[in-house]
Design an enzyme around this catalytic site. Sequence first.
Site, short mmCIF file in Angstrom:
data_model
loop_
_atom_site.label_atom_id
_atom_site.label_comp_id
_atom_site.label_asym_id
_atom_site.label_seq_id
_atom_site.Cartn_x
_atom_site.Cartn_y
_atom_site.Cartn_z
N ASP A 13 1.45 -1.38 -0.10
CA ASP A 13 0.07 -0.19 0.14
C ASP A 13 0.47 1.94 0.05
OD1 ASP A 13 -2.19 -1.79 0.30
OD2 ASP A 13 -2.44 -1.60 2.27
N GLY A 40 -4.89 -4.28 -3.45
CA GLY A 40 -5.47 -3.68 -4.39
C GLY A 40 -4.26 -2.38 -4.62
N GLN A 223 1.65 -6.58 -3.16
CA GLN A 223 2.52 -5.87 -2.04
C GLN A 223 3.92 -5.71 -1.68
OE1 GLN A 223 1.01 -9.63 -3.29
NE2 GLN A 223 -0.73 -8.47 -3.12
P1 GDP Z 1 -0.91 0.51 -3.42
O1 GDP Z 1 -1.68 -1.24 -2.90
O2 GDP Z 1 0.75 0.63 -3.59
O3 GDP Z 1 -1.07 0.45 -4.95
O4 GDP Z 1 -1.07 1.88 -2.89
P2 GDP Z 1 -2.45 1.79 -2.02
O5 GDP Z 1 -3.72 1.59 -3.30
O6 GDP Z 1 -3.05 0.38 -1.67
O7 GDP Z 1 -2.65 2.35 -1.25
C1 GDP Z 1 -2.01 4.56 -1.00
C2 GDP Z 1 -3.16 5.43 -1.25
O8 GDP Z 1 -2.53 6.28 -1.05
C3 GDP Z 1 -4.29 5.55 -1.88
O9 GDP Z 1 -5.49 5.81 -1.36
C4 GDP Z 1 -3.94 6.41 -3.13
O10 GDP Z 1 -4.54 6.77 -4.22
C5 GDP Z 1 -2.81 7.34 -1.78
N1 GDP Z 1 -1.49 8.02 -2.85
C6 GDP Z 1 -1.16 7.21 -3.56
N2 GDP Z 1 0.39 8.63 -3.56
C7 GDP Z 1 -0.57 9.57 -2.75
C8 GDP Z 1 -0.33 10.87 -2.19
O11 GDP Z 1 1.66 10.73 -2.61
N3 GDP Z 1 -0.57 11.67 -1.46
C9 GDP Z 1 -2.27 11.43 -0.90
N4 GDP Z 1 -2.59 12.05 0.06
N5 GDP Z 1 -2.11 10.11 -1.40
C10 GDP Z 1 -1.48 9.07 -2.29
P1 IMO Z 2 -1.05 -3.98 -2.48
O1 IMO Z 2 -0.97 -4.75 -3.89
C1 IMO Z 2 -0.93 -4.65 2.33
C2 IMO Z 2 -0.87 -8.41 4.26
C3 IMO Z 2 -2.36 -9.21 4.27
C4 IMO Z 2 -1.37 -9.95 5.39
C5 IMO Z 2 -0.92 -10.18 5.01
C6 IMO Z 2 -1.15 -12.35 3.91
O2 IMO Z 2 -1.98 -3.16 -2.01
O3 IMO Z 2 0.77 -3.25 -1.87
P2 IMO Z 2 -2.25 -12.77 2.23
O4 IMO Z 2 -3.90 -12.25 1.57
O5 IMO Z 2 -1.31 -12.08 0.87
O6 IMO Z 2 -1.97 -14.41 2.72
O7 IMO Z 2 -2.29 -11.78 3.63
O8 IMO Z 2 0.12 -10.39 3.68
N1 IMO Z 2 -1.53 -7.99 2.54
C7 IMO Z 2 -1.19 -6.47 2.15
N2 IMO Z 2 -0.89 -5.68 2.27
N3 IMO Z 2 -0.81 -4.79 1.02
C8 IMO Z 2 -1.15 -5.37 0.04
O9 IMO Z 2 -1.31 -5.40 -1.73
C9 IMO Z 2 -1.28 -6.37 0.24
N4 IMO Z 2 -0.82 -8.05 -0.17
C10 IMO Z 2 -1.14 -8.74 1.24
O10 IMO Z 2 -2.80 -8.08 4.91
O11 IMO Z 2 -0.55 -9.30 6.37
MG MG Z 3 -3.25 -1.89 -1.63
#
Ligand code: GDP
Ligand code: IMO
Ligand code: MG
Length: 424
Positions: A13, A40, A223
Amino acid sequence: MNTTALVGAQWGDEGKGKIIDILAEKADYVVRATGGSNAGHTVVNGDKTYKLHLIPSGILYPDTVNIIGNGVVIDPKIVLEEMDSLVALGVKMDKLLIDLRAHVVMPYHKEIDELAEIAKGANAIGTTKRGIGPCYADKCDRIGIRMVDLLQPDVFAEKLKSNLVLKNKIITAVYGGKPLEFDGIYTEYCEYAKRLNKYACDTGTVLYDAIKANKRVIFEGAQGTLLDLDSGTYPFVTSSHPITGGFCAGAGVGPTAIKECLGIAKSYTTRVGAGPFPTELDDEVGNHLLHVGHEFGTTTGRARRCGWLDAVILRLAVRINGLTSLAINKLDTLTGLKKLKIATHYMHDGKPVYGFPADISMLEGCTPVYEEFDGWDEDISACRTFKDLPKAAQKYIEAIERLADCPVSMIGVGADRDQNIYKK
Ligand code: GDP
Ligand code: IMO
Ligand code: MG
């Protein structure tokens, strides 16, 4: 060669989806190589927000080929739902390819993921319950069902039958659950196969030709490094190798196919699920990060645990992934905090620890040692050059470069694809 791997440098994330979307504008190919629908990735484009789980984040550009590689575990139901919802938003799927060797997440994987978590009680990992661990376990056990099997009704029937005999024993005798029926699953998954057939091919060879032709290729990490099965906080990890080395196996390319390795990190740290987290904050700063940063999971909606940036983790990510630079997202979330901290190392039993410990119980006993920095109050969301940033924000980024021993090349100041600073 024109290839870049984008990898999560923390616990996931980190804003990978946003950076991939930005770089994908100039990419010919975007490739997902690891993980499954546990990911996600959020992409914000003006007033539209896209949440992607299995489909690569380059899908919003009509000319970019998006590949789901052999190392990904595919939930056919979820990938088709995702495709349908994107098509409804006007996104085209004609440049999507799915590898024939990719393993398929079956209903019993999800059932066992859920039942195993319940059985673990206080030791639960906090998985996404998407069947990821059980599907990769079957792959290692050499009983998995791959896309190439799913697409052949006879082969699929045979493999599903033998798997159900085994899985139903585990579901009922080990976990006390209800057995799954062959007929319903077979009919449902044969329908999915019919729809997915036209996307399936040997994506490794497509990629090989593309790289030879000097096409611009981006490897999309899912991840993050600390969730890696070997290098992460085992057993509180995912079941794949979401590191640059894992991208080679998962995309079917050799290590020389990757030129640049860009690590994505937040300006602080978050984690979803259980497991040690040395810099976690259970105070008003943690609350600020959670609410100002909107730190709620894209896949499960769970509140993410929040804490200060940890340079021990970043150094691990630099080393394991061979990072050539870092992208630091969400610098804007720190705005308004009077003082900022970065963990430089830990203390354990009165001794300094500079490397990330292998032993989870040792990690739990580690206390972070912080370097402190001044915060800033100015709104930075409209800054587009490094010099636009307040001096305190510039110093914070320079400290990251020093403590992580890696240059920062991009800085995120908002969720939109435009809200980004390129730093030389
Ligand atoms: P990913 O799994 O690594 O693609 O990250 P996620 O999408 O799960 O979570 C990152 C969150 O931070 C998302 O809601 C993005 O829209 C948001 N985001 C990414 N870069 C920035 C930033 O520079 N500033 C802010 N405020 N939000 C950001
Ligand atoms: P993105 O791509 C954050 C975490 C789960 C749990 C552990 C194992 O959005 O960064 P799993 O379902 O993979 O067996 O769960 O890994 N986890 C993540 N945490 N971002 C993700 O993906 C994750 N994918 C798995 O929360 O702790
Ligand atoms: Mg994510």
